[in-house]
Design a protein around this motif. Sequence first.
Motif, short mmCIF file in Angstrom:
data_model
loop_
_atom_site.label_atom_id
_atom_site.label_comp_id
_atom_site.label_asym_id
_atom_site.label_seq_id
_atom_site.Cartn_x
_atom_site.Cartn_y
_atom_site.Cartn_z
N THR A 126 0.83 -1.19 0.00
CA THR A 126 0.00 0.00 0.00
C THR A 126 0.87 1.25 0.00
O THR A 126 1.79 1.38 0.80
CB THR A 126 -0.92 0.02 1.25
OG1 THR A 126 -1.73 -1.15 1.23
CG2 THR A 126 -1.79 1.24 1.26
N GLU A 127 0.54 2.15 -0.90
CA GLU A 127 1.27 3.42 -0.99
C GLU A 127 0.84 4.32 0.17
O GLU A 127 -0.33 4.34 0.55
CB GLU A 127 0.95 4.09 -2.32
CG GLU A 127 1.91 5.17 -2.70
CD GLU A 127 3.29 4.66 -3.06
OE1 GLU A 127 4.27 5.34 -2.71
OE2 GLU A 127 3.40 3.60 -3.68
N ILE A 128 1.80 5.04 0.75
CA ILE A 128 1.51 5.99 1.83
C ILE A 128 1.98 7.36 1.39
O ILE A 128 3.12 7.54 0.97
CB ILE A 128 2.22 5.60 3.15
CG1 ILE A 128 1.75 4.21 3.61
CG2 ILE A 128 1.96 6.65 4.22
CD1 ILE A 128 2.50 3.69 4.81
N GLU A 170 -1.16 11.18 7.14
CA GLU A 170 -0.78 10.11 6.24
C GLU A 170 -2.05 9.66 5.54
O GLU A 170 -3.08 9.47 6.19
CB GLU A 170 -0.20 8.91 6.98
CG GLU A 170 1.23 9.02 7.33
CD GLU A 170 1.77 7.74 7.94
OE1 GLU A 170 2.98 7.71 8.18
OE2 GLU A 170 0.99 6.79 8.19
N ARG A 201 -3.39 6.62 2.90
CA ARG A 201 -2.99 5.31 2.39
C ARG A 201 -3.84 4.91 1.20
O ARG A 201 -5.02 5.20 1.15
CB ARG A 201 -3.14 4.25 3.47
CG ARG A 201 -2.23 4.48 4.64
CD ARG A 201 -2.48 3.43 5.75
NE ARG A 201 -1.51 3.59 6.80
CZ ARG A 201 -0.32 3.00 6.83
NH1 ARG A 201 0.04 2.18 5.86
NH2 ARG A 201 0.52 3.21 7.81
N GLN A 212 -8.84 5.98 5.55
CA GLN A 212 -7.48 5.81 5.05
C GLN A 212 -6.60 7.03 5.33
O GLN A 212 -5.44 7.07 4.92
CB GLN A 212 -7.49 5.52 3.55
CG GLN A 212 -8.19 4.21 3.20
CD GLN A 212 -7.51 3.02 3.86
OE1 GLN A 212 -6.32 2.79 3.72
NE2 GLN A 212 -8.29 2.25 4.61
#
Length: 128
Positions: free
Chosen positions: A2-4, A17, A19, A51
């Motif tokens: 998963t990209e943060i 942040e 996600r 998210q």
Amino acid sequence: MTEIYSGGCLCGGIRFEARGEPGNPHSCSCRFCQQHSGALTVAWVEFPSDQVKWLSAGGKPSIFRSSDYSSRAFCPACGSSIGAIDDAPTIALLVGSFDEPGAEALKPLSHSFEDGCPRWWQPRVLLD
């Protein structure tokens, strides 16, 4: 994996942040966006609210109810615009508030309310 995506305000009092895959990357020139940001055009991306995590000691940003479905988010200390928290489970974040605003996934793919731009300001949205 998963990209943060991380980001925050000018003073660092608000940090976040986000996600996953950014949704609806677009720029906008509506009057609400102009007044919220002080800019003629802003760039947005959306994430499901579950998210997005607010990380700083300051907690969540302050909000101002700007319409019947959304509130504009900003830092109570420095006044930086952060985004919009919608009643639907969506948080729209201003691309300029990310630590890496040039990330390809944050690139606007459309432009809303282009007629809200003065004739002398016509942003060029590159749709590759």
